[in-house]
Design a protein around this motif. Structure first.
Motif, short mmCIF file in Angstrom:
data_model
loop_
_atom_site.label_atom_id
_atom_site.label_comp_id
_atom_site.label_asym_id
_atom_site.label_seq_id
_atom_site.Cartn_x
_atom_site.Cartn_y
_atom_site.Cartn_z
N GLY A 311 21.46 32.09 12.92
CA GLY A 311 21.06 31.26 11.80
C GLY A 311 21.70 31.71 10.51
O GLY A 311 22.25 30.91 9.75
N MET A 312 21.66 33.02 10.27
CA MET A 312 22.23 33.54 9.01
C MET A 312 23.70 33.23 8.92
O MET A 312 24.21 32.85 7.85
CB MET A 312 21.99 35.06 8.94
N VAL A 313 24.41 33.40 10.02
CA VAL A 313 25.85 33.13 10.00
C VAL A 313 26.11 31.66 9.71
O VAL A 313 27.01 31.31 8.93
CB VAL A 313 26.51 33.57 11.32
N SER A 314 25.29 30.78 10.27
CA SER A 314 25.47 29.36 9.98
C SER A 314 25.36 29.10 8.48
O SER A 314 26.15 28.34 7.91
CB SER A 314 24.42 28.52 10.72
N ASP A 315 24.38 29.73 7.85
CA ASP A 315 24.20 29.53 6.41
C ASP A 315 25.37 30.09 5.61
O ASP A 315 25.87 29.45 4.68
CB ASP A 315 22.90 30.21 5.95
N MET A 320 30.65 29.61 2.55
CA MET A 320 31.99 30.15 2.34
C MET A 320 33.07 29.14 2.71
O MET A 320 34.23 29.32 2.36
CB MET A 320 32.19 31.44 3.15
N CYS A 321 32.71 28.09 3.44
CA CYS A 321 33.70 27.05 3.76
C CYS A 321 33.48 25.82 2.89
O CYS A 321 34.24 24.85 3.01
CB CYS A 321 33.63 26.65 5.22
N ARG A 322 32.45 25.83 2.06
CA ARG A 322 32.12 24.71 1.18
C ARG A 322 32.02 23.42 1.98
O ARG A 322 32.58 22.39 1.60
CB ARG A 322 33.18 24.53 0.08
N LYS A 323 31.32 23.47 3.09
CA LYS A 323 31.30 22.32 3.99
C LYS A 323 29.93 22.23 4.64
O LYS A 323 29.31 23.25 4.91
CB LYS A 323 32.35 22.55 5.10
N PRO A 324 29.44 21.02 4.93
CA PRO A 324 28.17 20.93 5.65
C PRO A 324 28.30 21.56 7.04
O PRO A 324 29.39 21.62 7.61
CB PRO A 324 27.93 19.43 5.77
N GLY A 554 20.76 26.67 -0.99
CA GLY A 554 19.41 26.97 -0.51
C GLY A 554 18.44 27.24 -1.65
O GLY A 554 18.81 27.50 -2.80
N LEU A 555 17.14 27.17 -1.31
CA LEU A 555 16.10 27.38 -2.31
C LEU A 555 16.14 28.79 -2.90
O LEU A 555 15.75 28.99 -4.04
CB LEU A 555 14.72 27.14 -1.69
N GLY A 577 18.70 18.32 2.81
CA GLY A 577 18.98 19.48 3.65
C GLY A 577 19.78 20.52 2.89
O GLY A 577 20.24 20.27 1.77
N PRO A 578 19.96 21.69 3.49
CA PRO A 578 20.59 22.80 2.76
C PRO A 578 22.11 22.81 2.81
O PRO A 578 22.72 23.75 2.31
CB PRO A 578 20.02 24.02 3.48
N TYR A 579 22.74 21.83 3.46
CA TYR A 579 24.18 21.98 3.71
C TYR A 579 25.02 20.90 3.04
O TYR A 579 26.08 20.53 3.53
CB TYR A 579 24.45 22.01 5.22
N GLU A 580 24.57 20.37 1.90
CA GLU A 580 25.32 19.28 1.26
C GLU A 580 26.42 19.84 0.37
O GLU A 580 26.39 19.68 -0.85
CB GLU A 580 24.37 18.38 0.47
N TYR A 581 27.38 20.52 0.99
CA TYR A 581 28.53 20.99 0.22
C TYR A 581 29.58 19.91 0.16
O TYR A 581 29.72 19.11 1.08
CB TYR A 581 29.12 22.25 0.87
N SER A 582 30.35 19.89 -0.91
CA SER A 582 31.43 18.92 -1.10
C SER A 582 30.95 17.48 -0.96
O SER A 582 31.67 16.62 -0.49
CB SER A 582 32.57 19.16 -0.09
#
Lengths: 605, 276
Positions: A311-315, A320-324, A554-555, A577-582
């Motif tokens: 889980g931590m690596v996914s976050d 670090m990839c600026r991507k969902p 993330g919060l 959700g927590p992954y709305e990068y770019s």
């Protein structure tokens, strides 16, 4: 315990603010999840060095058998003139595994990251049961004490526990069976029990907190993967751990005398054994019962030692990839599948144990199937990097190492899952290579990344990138040079837990290779001092960190760094959700925090 | 800098492949070709898995290297905005599950032949060659007297040796595996045989040796401080040599030089011929 209702939560903050708890309550017997999390991080980091030193003892003996060990030898093995005796060797690997598994990896994941991150990432002001949380940390210390005491009995006829971390009876159940099966084994079992109690308290707390205390809008499928990993781990622990605790007590009853009388149950000891010229056993038990109970927990423990870090690596990877995250729901389902299947694969540790061969076939199928969710996760991680704007910092490097090492560890597992091939590989160095790739290669590199990533939140300062990169480089190179050749040792048929494999002519030619591995291990071991220096040095001298140094979603990045008691200034409200990068919804920046309200007003970083 | 880290992550898997490729030539591989029929089948399964695993290893690492390399030279302000692909998920769930199920099912036969007792070769089951009892830290071997079959309980005329198991070559043999004290494991690397000796259980195992040779027998389950030195040998020899070995053992253990009524006639004859 606080509630997620804004008015009440604010009220409780004020109540907290009125009294100063004093130094002891604030930093030592603290009920604040952040302090407990940091305690849970610092203790395993120190234990990591202890476990590492024990491992170097093992490696020394394999590379330079029966030669006095420099530096550590004169202190630890003074009785034998600095040389490692075969008894001591069995104790070294027993304690290495016990320390690394029970005092490093399990506490560092659930204890440190679980404690620190769960309330912050779900927008709560603390854990559901803060006192229980404090106790969960302080129950680690009796465990450390008992493990330490069991090892400190070395030197006399009753030395440290020597039955391996798996502690198979009859070897562990009968005091005469091995030099370490006396009081040391009893103390070891006490230690194990305390680790279990500590984990159980954590697990109950995490489940309750995640279910009850999520911020408004934080639905289950808006939770970061770290929280999913912690949540599933907590459930897993709650169901698997009682079995080990029960088994531990059964072994204790098989062994101990109380009030001058032997309890001497015979859960694991059959009748009529004459062990080392002791009286014949009265028996009636079965040694395989322990193996079933032990592995029922300990295979699940592999998930406990892996799911949070997945889980931590996914976050970290998404940041670090600026991507969902690629395939959020499949990632959640595959975590759950690994945990679920993890309950029905324990028999793959027992293919050669003499259990019913039909069981071997069923366990082979379930074990093969557990590779499937693992594969899905790997593909999704690679998918996450694909098309990303990759930042090659220490966090990212450790994450990539995690993926790469997890692939190796997963693939080598397939050889062992195949029962006929496992006949040959069981209890050889191939197994040792496999689980070090999973537990060190994957988990520890994930943890190294996690420390670097959440350190600014913990202490309000950044860790040094330069030191981090050097540490990563040395650890990664040292790790692979140490553990990859172990696959080849296994293929060459070198058994585990041999104090002197070179007694057997067909293994003699492996000595130079073992020497190379030991030198690599020493380099890797010393590289960990860089981590300690970086960690403890950055607490005082690190660059000041802003609230959100990584521009993450993330919060936890909404709160100040470090967050005050109670974490958030106001209860965060989650919109996505927590992954709305770019995201194309915003123009001027490439992240969209979970609390951001669109349209953004004067974007503040 | 980013590019050199990409190269770093390409270097290590490449090194791993190179080392594995060279390993057999450098002697870092199996101690020799399997010397038993089941062992040869186990090796075949190993190589099958090795091929599949190598393909996956190369595939995933090429993928990883590719996405890293692309990511390191990414120049646009924003990364690709995608939450995944349903079709890809379906593909990479179904394909690996098919491969994994194939591997699992393909292994079943060998395992059944090795361990399921109804599949044991009948000639091996009919006359177990010996009982092997592990104890700290040696292997005790009990043969039936020449011409008799092995009983589960020791017989007065049984023959005993320590750390020296002889078997006839070229046909399946069965042994009964026991332990006197703690757990041990009967491991003959060259024959690819391994079975734990469990206190309280008598476990039959069968194997064969395709050639006359001497193999190392060692313990593969932690059994105490002397675990590493449970060193013994398995000698596979022709039927005739095996018979004369047993006869020789019998002579050593029962012949006190005085012919007695209890001595079997065949042996009396042998002794007589020897004294001539």
């Amino acid at each position: 315990m606080s509630v997620a209702h804004p008015a009440l939560a604010d009220h409780s903050h004020e109540a907290h603010g009125h009294h100063d708890p004093g130094f002891v309550r604030k930093y030592i017997f603290s009920t604040d999840h952040k302090v407990i999390g940091i305690q849970f991080l610092a203790t395993p980091l120190l234990m990591l060095m202890v476990g590492g030193a024990l491992a170097l003892g093992v490696r020394w003996q394999l590379a330079f058998p029966w030669q006095a060990m420099p530096i550590l030898g004169s202190g630890l093995f003074a009785a034998e003139g600095g040389q490692i005796s075969p008894e001591t060797y069995t104790m070294l690997f027993t304690m290495h595994a016990s320390v690394m598994i029970f005092l490093v990896i399990i506490p560092v994941l659930a204890g440190a990251f679980g404690n620190f991150l769960i309330p912050l990432m779900i927008g709560a002001d603390d854990m559901a049961f803060p006192t229980l949380n404090m106790l969960s940390y302080w129950f680690m210390w009796p465990a450390i004490f008992f493990f330490g005491a069991s090892f400190a009995t070395a030197g006399g006829p009753n030395a440290g526990p020597a039955a391996g971390w798996t502690s198979y009876p009859v070897l562990s159940a009968i005091p005469d069976a091995a030099p370490g099966s006396g009081p040391a084994q009893t103390l070891w079992l006490f230690g194990l029990t305390f680790v279990g109690v500590s984990s159980m308290m954590g697990s109950v707390n995490y489940m309750t907190t995640i279910i009850n205390m999520r911020a408004p809008g934080m639905t289950l499928f808006r939770m970061p993967m770290t929280i999913w990993g912690m949540f599933i781990t907590a459930i897993l622990q709650a169901f698997a751990l009682p079995v080990l605790t029960a088994a531990g007590f059964m072994q204790l009853f098989d062994r101990v005398r109380l009030f001058g009388m032997g309890i001497h149950t015979c859960f694991f000891v059959p009748a009529g054994l004459i062990v080392n010229n002791a009286d014949p056993t009265v028996g009636g038990g079965h040694p395989l019962l322990w193996q079933h109970q032990f592995w029922f927990y300990s295979h699940s423990a592999v998930s406990i030692m892996l799911l949070p870090v997945m889980g931590m690596v996914s976050d970290m990877l998404t940041t670090m990839c600026r991507k969902p995250l690629f395939g959020y729901k499949p990632m959640v389902y595959s975590l759950a599948a690994i945990a679920g299947l993890g309950f029905i694969v324990w028999g793959h540790h027992m293919f050669t144990s003499g259990m019913n061969p039909a069981l071997g076939m069923t366990f082979m199928i379930s074990t093969m199937m557990i590779a499937l969710p693992s594969a899905v996760k790997v593909f999704n991680w690679i998918g996450t990097i694909w098309g990303g704007k990759v930042q090659f910092n220490t966090v990212m490097l450790n994450c990539v190492a995690f993926i790469s090492m997890f692939i190796v560890g997963g693939l080598s597992g397939i050889f062992m899952a195949a029962v006929p091939v496992d006949i040959y590989f069981h209890d050889t160095y191939f197994i040792v290579a496999h689980f070090h790739y999973v537990l060190f290669g994957a988990t520890l590199f994930g943890v190294f990344g996690g420390i670097q990533y959440w350190f600014p939140k913990m202490f309000g300062r950044m860790m040094s990138e330069t030191l981090g990169k050097i540490h990563f480089f040395l650890s990664f190179a040292g790790f692979n040079c140490t553990f990859f050749p172990m696959h080849l040792l296994g293929i060459a048929g070198m058994p585990r837990r041999y104090a002197d494999p070179y007694l057997h002519p067909y293994l003699e030619h492996l000595l130079p290779m073992n020497q190379f591995m030991t030198i690599s291990a020493i380099v890797m071991g010393f590289a960990q001092f860089l981590l300690l220096i970086n960690f403890f040095g950055s607490i005082f001298w690190g660059k000041k960190a802003s609230r959100n140094p990584w521009n993450a979603n993330g919060l936890e990045w909404v709160a100040p760094s470090p967050p005050p008691h109670g974490n958030f200034e106001s209860v965060p409200v989650v919109h996505r959700g927590p992954y709305e990068y770019s995201s194309p919804l915003v123009d001027d920046r490439d992240y969209l925090m979970q609390t951001d309200v669109l349209p953004l007003k004067g974007a503040e970083a | 800098m980013a590019k050199s880290w990409c190269i770093f992550f390409i270097f290590w898997p490449t090194l791993a492949l190179a080392v594995c490729w060279m390993a057999p030539a450098w002697g870092w591989w199996f101690p020799g070709d399997a010397a038993s029929t089941l062992g040869a089948r186990i090796d075949d399964l190993f190589y099958l898995i090795l091929i599949i695993v190598s393909v996956v290893f190369v595939g995933t690492h090429v993928g990883l290297a590719y996405v890293l390399w692309r990511g390191s030279s990414f120049n646009e302000p924003k990364a690709l905005f995608t939450h995944g692909s349903h079709n890809l998920e379906v593909i990479w769930t179904i394909v690996p599950s098919g491969i994994l199920l194939f591997i699992a099912l393909y292994q079943m036969d060998v395992w059944a032949d090795y361990r399921v007792q109804s599949a044991f070769p009948p000639e091996a089951v009919r006359a177990p060659v010996a009982e092997v009892t592990a104890r700290q830290f040696e292997w005790r071997i009990r043969y039936p007297a020449p011409g008799k079959t092995l009983q589960l309980t020791p017989q007065p005329d049984d023959l005993y040796t320590v750390n020296d198991l002889h078997i006839p070559v070229g046909r399946p043999v069965m042994i009964q595996l026991r332990s006197d004290d703690v757990q041990h494991s009967f491991f003959v690397p060259m024959l690819r045989v391994k079975q734990d000796a469990v206190p309280g259980l008598v476990i039959p195992i069968w194997f064969d040796s395709v050639r006359s040779d001497t193999y190392e027998l060692l313990c593969a389950e932690l059994c105490g401080w002397g675990h590493y030195k449970m060193k013994a040998r398995v000698v596979a020899q022709s039927d005739a040599n095996f018979k004369s070995y047993l006869a020789e053992l019998h002579r050593e253990q029962f012949d006190d030089g005085v012919p007695s009524a209890a001595t079997e006639s065949s042996e009396a004859a042998e002794t007589a011929s020897k004294s001539e």
